[in-house]
Design a protein around this motif. Sequence first.
Motif, PDB file in Angstrom:
ATOM      1  N   GLY A  23      40.223  46.017  33.633  1.00  0.00           N
ATOM      2  CA  GLY A  23      40.198  45.990  35.085  1.00  0.00           C
ATOM      3  C   GLY A  23      40.615  44.634  35.631  1.00  0.00           C
ATOM      4  N   ILE A  24      40.553  43.578  34.765  1.00  0.00           N
ATOM      5  CA  ILE A  24      40.871  42.223  35.223  1.00  0.00           C
ATOM      6  C   ILE A  24      42.318  41.779  34.992  1.00  0.00           C
ATOM      7  CG2 ILE A  24      38.501  41.422  34.995  1.00  0.00           C
ATOM      8  CD1 ILE A  24      39.219  40.157  32.336  1.00  0.00           C
ATOM      9  N   GLY A  98      44.441  44.149  43.492  1.00  0.00           N
ATOM     10  CA  GLY A  98      43.593  45.333  43.599  1.00  0.00           C
ATOM     11  C   GLY A  98      44.398  46.590  43.850  1.00  0.00           C
ATOM     12  N   LEU A  99      45.378  46.490  44.741  1.00  0.00           N
ATOM     13  CA  LEU A  99      46.239  47.632  45.019  1.00  0.00           C
ATOM     14  C   LEU A  99      47.032  48.020  43.773  1.00  0.00           C
ATOM     15  CD1 LEU A  99      47.654  49.685  46.819  1.00  0.00           C
ATOM     16  CD2 LEU A  99      49.187  47.851  47.593  1.00  0.00           C
ATOM     17  N   THR A 100      47.501  47.023  43.034  1.00  0.00           N
ATOM     18  CA  THR A 100      48.244  47.297  41.802  1.00  0.00           C
ATOM     19  C   THR A 100      47.377  48.056  40.808  1.00  0.00           C
ATOM     20  OG1 THR A 100      49.509  45.252  42.104  1.00  0.00           O
ATOM     21  CG2 THR A 100      49.557  46.262  39.918  1.00  0.00           C
ATOM     22  N   GLY A 101      46.145  47.598  40.620  1.00  0.00           N
ATOM     23  CA  GLY A 101      45.244  48.280  39.700  1.00  0.00           C
ATOM     24  C   GLY A 101      44.967  49.709  40.111  1.00  0.00           C
ATOM     25  N   LEU A 102      44.851  49.950  41.404  1.00  0.00           N
ATOM     26  CA  LEU A 102      44.595  51.303  41.884  1.00  0.00           C
ATOM     27  C   LEU A 102      45.804  52.207  41.665  1.00  0.00           C
ATOM     28  CD1 LEU A 102      42.862  53.390  43.272  1.00  0.00           C
ATOM     29  CD2 LEU A 102      43.557  52.443  45.486  1.00  0.00           C
ATOM     30  N   LEU A 103      46.992  51.693  41.915  1.00  0.00           N
ATOM     31  CA  LEU A 103      48.198  52.499  41.722  1.00  0.00           C
ATOM     32  C   LEU A 103      48.408  52.845  40.245  1.00  0.00           C
ATOM     33  CD1 LEU A 103      50.687  50.759  44.202  1.00  0.00           C
ATOM     34  CD2 LEU A 103      49.533  52.965  44.483  1.00  0.00           C
ATOM     35  N   VAL A 260      37.594  44.804  43.536  1.00  0.00           N
ATOM     36  CA  VAL A 260      36.492  43.870  43.818  1.00  0.00           C
ATOM     37  C   VAL A 260      36.893  42.441  43.475  1.00  0.00           C
ATOM     38  CG1 VAL A 260      34.179  43.186  43.123  1.00  0.00           C
ATOM     39  CG2 VAL A 260      34.674  45.587  43.590  1.00  0.00           C
ATOM     40  N   LEU A 261      37.495  42.234  42.294  1.00  0.00           N
ATOM     41  CA  LEU A 261      37.898  40.886  41.894  1.00  0.00           C
ATOM     42  C   LEU A 261      39.002  40.348  42.809  1.00  0.00           C
ATOM     43  CD1 LEU A 261      37.918  41.161  37.993  1.00  0.00           C
ATOM     44  CD2 LEU A 261      36.223  40.048  39.450  1.00  0.00           C
ATOM     45  N   GLY A 262      39.951  41.202  43.156  1.00  0.00           N
ATOM     46  CA  GLY A 262      41.024  40.755  44.049  1.00  0.00           C
ATOM     47  C   GLY A 262      40.494  40.338  45.406  1.00  0.00           C
ATOM     48  N   THR A 263      39.490  41.071  45.895  1.00  0.00           N
ATOM     49  CA  THR A 263      38.917  40.759  47.211  1.00  0.00           C
ATOM     50  C   THR A 263      38.072  39.488  47.166  1.00  0.00           C
ATOM     51  OG1 THR A 263      38.842  43.125  47.758  1.00  0.00           O
ATOM     52  CG2 THR A 263      37.467  41.640  49.069  1.00  0.00           C
ATOM     53  N   GLY A 267      40.799  36.745  47.709  1.00  0.00           N
ATOM     54  CA  GLY A 267      40.733  36.941  49.156  1.00  0.00           C
ATOM     55  C   GLY A 267      41.684  37.999  49.660  1.00  0.00           C
ATOM     56  N   GLU A 268      41.982  38.996  48.838  1.00  0.00           N
ATOM     57  CA  GLU A 268      42.900  40.061  49.244  1.00  0.00           C
ATOM     58  C   GLU A 268      42.228  40.965  50.265  1.00  0.00           C
ATOM     59  OE1 GLU A 268      45.248  40.260  44.935  1.00  0.00           O
ATOM     60  OE2 GLU A 268      43.893  41.882  45.541  1.00  0.00           O
ATOM     61  N   PRO A 269      42.966  41.420  51.276  1.00  0.00           N
ATOM     62  CA  PRO A 269      42.356  42.234  52.338  1.00  0.00           C
ATOM     63  C   PRO A 269      42.047  43.651  51.884  1.00  0.00           C
ATOM     64  CG  PRO A 269      44.724  42.077  52.671  1.00  0.00           C
ATOM     65  CD  PRO A 269      44.399  41.165  51.507  1.00  0.00           C
ATOM     66  N   LEU A 270      40.975  44.212  52.450  1.00  0.00           N
ATOM     67  CA  LEU A 270      40.660  45.623  52.249  1.00  0.00           C
ATOM     68  C   LEU A 270      41.126  46.387  53.485  1.00  0.00           C
ATOM     69  CD1 LEU A 270      37.070  45.574  50.685  1.00  0.00           C
ATOM     70  CD2 LEU A 270      39.180  46.329  49.597  1.00  0.00           C
ATOM     71  N   THR A 271      42.302  46.990  53.396  1.00  0.00           N
ATOM     72  CA  THR A 271      42.845  47.708  54.540  1.00  0.00           C
ATOM     73  C   THR A 271      42.166  49.068  54.685  1.00  0.00           C
ATOM     74  OG1 THR A 271      44.581  48.820  53.267  1.00  0.00           O
ATOM     75  CG2 THR A 271      45.066  46.610  54.118  1.00  0.00           C
TER      76      THR A 271
END
Length: 310
Positions: A23-24, A98-103, A260-263, A267-271
Amino acid sequence: MNSAQRFDTRAWLLFGAMALLWGIPYLFISVAVESYSPAAVVAGRTLLGALLLLPFALRQKALRPAFAKIGWVLLFGAIEMAGPFLLLGHAEQTLPSGLTGLLVATVPLFAALIAFGGGDRSVLSPARAIGLFIGFAGVFVIVAGPGLAVEGGVGLLAVGEVLLVALLYAIAPFVIATKLRDVPSLGSITLALFAVGIFYTPIAFLTQHQVPTVESTVSLIALAVLCTALAFIVFFALIARVGPVRAPLFTYVNPVVAIVLGTIILGEPLTAGLLIGFPLVILGCWLAATGGALRARKPENADLPPISTG
């Protein structure tokens, strides 16, 4: 699952370790490409990872069988490592980790489509078909929904690169199951890592145009040690503990770790689109992969689990 394959305390510890270790990598890739070229990240990660896995492969005498099927091992390396690792590095120069991991978590959706193309009509069951629809709807919401996660053509291209990675990750297990079935996984992985690293090394020297920062270098080393070498060792231990069908279930937790780690760290935004699309993607992947069953049944001749790394 026999008596030796059970979810006990050790199994849950291994499960948690895998959820973290795979996940990291998106966090480490995002930091590494700040001063390393994507090709340099691939070369460094694969060569160091291969060197760390080599003693284990030698001890298990796993390299000779892999050399006997070198052509298929190289194809596996191209599909599982060479293409995806470079595409992820390039995409994360634009996309949040985070978006990359989700995709990347859409792998089960593509795997279901590939299985259908191969004649598996169980994909047409209502639950799995609904899962495919929900999963890809979730991707659409993330990319084009409220509070766009990406903007402009460059962002959409990066999304396309990551979805291509998911497709390649979905194809790779079919190569293992059909062509490398009798080859020890550790031998195939170690040899493939070496081949990919050697291939990308000259490209890395040609594309590296700046002095790497300490942060990027530490991230690259962590990517190789934790997310490549150690992750595969823990993965094999988890397979031995719970069996090849239940072992990959941790992949449903990976996107949570990545987001979670990206945020928190980057400081990545949660859209809004990400918050709405995230549960849709995970639900869709679970339905597409399992048909809604709480306990997966092992298909015939499926002794090797899918491998999905970052």
